[in-house]
Design an enzyme around this catalytic site. Structure first.
Site, PDB file in Angstrom:
ATOM      1  N   GLY A 210       0.822  -1.208   0.000  1.00 27.99           N
ATOM      2  CA  GLY A 210       0.000   0.000   0.000  1.00 27.99           C
ATOM      3  C   GLY A 210       0.847   1.244   0.000  1.00 27.99           C
ATOM      4  O   GLY A 210       1.951   1.280  -0.544  1.00 27.99           O
ATOM      5  N   ILE A 211       0.326   2.286   0.658  1.00 29.39           N
ATOM      6  CA  ILE A 211       1.008   3.568   0.701  1.00 29.39           C
ATOM      7  C   ILE A 211       1.394   3.884   2.135  1.00 29.39           C
ATOM      8  O   ILE A 211       0.784   3.384   3.074  1.00 29.39           O
ATOM      9  CB  ILE A 211       0.097   4.691   0.133  1.00 29.39           C
ATOM     10  CG1 ILE A 211       0.901   5.966  -0.153  1.00 29.39           C
ATOM     11  CG2 ILE A 211      -1.077   4.962   1.068  1.00 29.39           C
ATOM     12  CD1 ILE A 211       0.114   6.994  -0.929  1.00 29.39           C
ATOM     13  N   GLY A 212       2.439   4.669   2.303  1.00 29.91           N
ATOM     14  CA  GLY A 212       2.846   5.077   3.632  1.00 29.91           C
ATOM     15  C   GLY A 212       4.312   4.787   3.887  1.00 29.91           C
ATOM     16  O   GLY A 212       5.046   4.310   3.025  1.00 29.91           O
ATOM     17  N   ILE A 214       5.772   2.554   5.912  1.00 29.64           N
ATOM     18  CA  ILE A 214       6.209   1.162   5.993  1.00 29.64           C
ATOM     19  C   ILE A 214       6.402   0.545   4.606  1.00 29.64           C
ATOM     20  O   ILE A 214       7.452  -0.060   4.340  1.00 29.64           O
ATOM     21  CB  ILE A 214       5.242   0.333   6.862  1.00 29.64           C
ATOM     22  CG1 ILE A 214       5.326   0.810   8.321  1.00 29.64           C
ATOM     23  CG2 ILE A 214       5.566  -1.151   6.773  1.00 29.64           C
ATOM     24  CD1 ILE A 214       4.294   0.195   9.238  1.00 29.64           C
ATOM     25  N   GLU A 233      -3.110  -3.968  -5.780  1.00 31.83           N
ATOM     26  CA  GLU A 233      -4.233  -3.093  -6.092  1.00 31.83           C
ATOM     27  C   GLU A 233      -3.781  -1.658  -6.313  1.00 31.83           C
ATOM     28  O   GLU A 233      -4.430  -0.888  -7.005  1.00 31.83           O
ATOM     29  CB  GLU A 233      -5.261  -3.129  -4.967  1.00 31.83           C
ATOM     30  CG  GLU A 233      -4.738  -2.522  -3.658  1.00 31.83           C
ATOM     31  CD  GLU A 233      -5.671  -2.759  -2.478  1.00 31.83           C
ATOM     32  OE1 GLU A 233      -6.498  -3.668  -2.569  1.00 31.83           O
ATOM     33  OE2 GLU A 233      -5.565  -2.019  -1.490  1.00 31.83           O
TER      34      GLU A 233
END
Length: 614
Positions: A210-212, A214, A233
């Site tokens: 995902g985003i962020g 980490i 995704e």
């Protein structure tokens, strides 16, 4: 070939009060088109706006438009939408991203119109949904009316991202950049989590992320991997660096080999330029990308997702903080499920161990009142924090609790153990909580390559109780006699618990393990016991017979000597059976000297650590 654009929208002819309208989301919200609707909304009321995460300004969610619009979102994001949900002016509909399309097709959320942001048509009349195919494509295919913002800033993406101009009933031409989200700065905490996660990723794996902070940190530490693939995704800026490093080739993918597969992108303008007309990156609807059985078609699928809190049984809370809904289910369960059934797959939940400046533990004895479980305890294989990797698959509640306490922040471990003891999740004899070895630094796990096989060196901890018991029963009588000076017949759970429950700030206990999926096997253990009366320590080792000769004892000894030197211990002593010549040789290779012993069956060896440190 001349392409004619549809007429400008005459909203009063296209819509009516009480209808349901889907609005394209993520970085590609048709902001100008929405403003055009707001400016021409005379006579309308109670229009339901359905969308996912909507980046940028969302004026339609403001109090002043409460009679005109009612927002129904699948993912809460942005201050205005979040405020509207908190105040009860907007709704949150939880749904797996892979299944949102069924809400449109089956009529649970039948759509009257769809508002989208698309590229100008090409010479054949095809417009691209660009960076946001996701649920937009499903909405487009299951609506009565398509209204578009023709935007030259929308990248043309390959895959199944196209809508023909003839399908669009009305449009406006308005060029505006996609919402840019710059990569977040990566702090020390995220760096450590990223390092731990990267250790779980093998060469040739296919990734979802995902985003962020980490994911950014994790991808940074994957740049030296080989033949990685992407089936995710979402794409972020980090993917560019990973591809440019040569780590991503998509060569080993078993589903869409040679291609990055995704459904939407959120990042900087650099990312949007990267995906523009890029034949190596293909966009498909979320119903396809997030379908668990499609995800599982990728062997060695690694899904990396985050959470708000995880309880000590492994339940994952990801969309709410207590009674307050915070985000959405998104694709977490889709990819956790897909990775679980993938051959060699690994579903990973990665999160910081604390929140609010280390005042709140994210590893909790039970989930907060009002919070909802997104991913069940039966789905979770790995939980990663900045303090390590908890392996949960196939573990009992007792083992899970101890694994998760080990990766909690040290200042919360005693309290967490006390809490679970009251529920009898751990036995009465489990009195000590896991501690780290400070001298190992921030990363308490070292990846080792020995004779072309991968092992891990780390501290022994209370969660290893059963593993140490298995290790004991794997030994031959000869190994037990050489190690213990007699032939012990039993290693009870209580005794095993005592051996793995070590105060690592005083004594030190290390192990070398092999991890095959979720199965962890101890192959060597090394430890020293500290004697404060003369500032010395006594070292001892044992290696599984099938793994002797690989250098495990030497590796453990070097690490223990280093720890003892850092603690300024004066000397290290070892007592070895005279017949154990290989072990005597290992100690002597590291400058241990024999000293006189009253017992000829034992050899006493001593290393002056002040000399070893020079």
């Amino acid at each position: 070939m001349t392409i004619s654009l549809p007429p400008a929208p005459h909203w009063q002819k296209l819509l009516k009060s009480g209808c349901r309208v889907f609005v394209g989301g993520h970085a590609s919200v048709p902001h100008a088109l929405m403003q055009n609707l707001i400016d021409n909304s005379q006579g309308f009321s109670d229009i339901e706006l359905v969308h996912g995460l909507a980046l940028g300004a969302t004026p339609w969610a403001r109090e002043e438009y409460r009679r005109l619009f009612k927002v129904n979102t699948f993912f809460i994001g942005g201050a205005e939408v979040r405020r509207a949900v908190d105040e009860g002016r907007a709704d949150y509909t939880p749904c797996f991203l892979s299944e949102i399309s069924s809400l449109f097709t089956e009529g649970a959320l039948a759509l009257d119109a769809v508002l989208i942001n698309v590229s100008p048509p090409d010479e054949f009349g095809y417009c691209s949904l660009g960076a946001s195919v996701d649920i937009c494509m499903s909405a487009v295919r299951h609506t009565k009316l398509i209204i578009a913002q023709i935007n030259a800033e929308v990248p043309r993406t390959t895959g199944h991202s196209y809508v023909h101009i003839s399908e669009i009933s009305a449009c406006i031409e308005a060029d505006e950049p996609l919402v840019a989200v710059e990569p977040p700065p990566v702090d020390t905490q995220a760096e450590r989590i990223g390092q731990y996660v990267s250790m779980l990723v093998d060469d040739g794996a296919t990734l979802q992320f995902g985003i962020g902070k980490i994911p950014s940190a994790t991808l940074k530490y994957l740049c030296h991997h080989k033949d990685l693939g992407i089936h995710s995704e979402m794409l972020t800026d980090s993917i560019i660096e990973l591809i440019e490093s040569g780590a991503v080739t998509n060569r080993k993918k078993t589903f869409h080999p040679g291609k990055v597969v995704t459904s939407f992108a959120i990042g900087s303008q650099r990312l949007y330029d990267f995906i523009n007309n890029n034949p190596h990156v293909e966009f498909y609807a979320s119903s396809y990308v997030n379908k668990p059985t499609n995800i599982a078609k990728n062997d060695n699928m690694v899904a990396i997702n985050s959470a708000l809190e995880v309880d000590l049984t492994g339940q994952v809370v990801a969309d709410s903080i207590g009674h307050d809904f915070y985000s959405g289910i998104g694709g977490q369960v889709d990819f956790v499920t897909g990775a679980s059934i993938s051959k060699g797959g690994k579903p990973i939940i990665a999160l910081p161990s604390t929140a609010k400046n280390e005042t709140i533990s994210r590893i909790v004895p039970s989930i907060s009142e009002g919070a909802g479980v997104v991913t069940s305890r039966g789905n979770v294989h790995y939980v990663v924090t900045e303090y390590g990797v908890a392996s949960l698959k196939g573990k009992s509640i007792r083992e899970r609790a101890l694994e998760l306490i080990r990766v909690a922040h040290p200042k919360f471990r005693a309290r967490l153990l006390e809490e679970v003891r009251t529920h009898y999740w751990v036995p009465h004899y489990q009195e000590k909580y896991p501690t780290d070895i400070p001298e190992l630094g921030g990363i308490q796990l070292q990846k080792l390559q020995m004779q072309n096989e991968t092992y891990y060196l780390r501290p022994l901890n209370p969660a290893d109780e059963r593993r140490l018991q298995e290790f004991f029963y794997s030994h031959t009588k000869e190994t037990l006699r050489l190690r213990y000076n007699y032939d012990p017949k039993q290693m009870s759970r209580e005794k095993s618990c005592d051996l793995v429950s070590v105060d690592q700030s005083t004594d030190a206990a290390l192990c070398i393990v092999r991890q095959d999926g979720s199965r962890i096997t101890i192959h060597a253990v090394g430890r020293f016991y500290y004697y404060p009366e003369d500032n010395s320590c006594e070292a001892a080792f044992v290696t599984r017979e099938t793994h002797q000769g690989k250098g495990m004892a030497k590796r453990l000894l070097v690490q223990l000597i280093d720890i003892a030197c850092q603690r300024k211990i004066d000397k290290m002593v070892a007592y070895v059976r005279a017949g154990n010549k290989p072990m005597i040789s290992i100690f002597e290779q590291h400058n241990f000297k024999r000293v006189f012993s009253d017992d000829p069956s034992d050899v006493e060896l001593v290393l002056k650590l002040e000399e070893a440190a020079l």
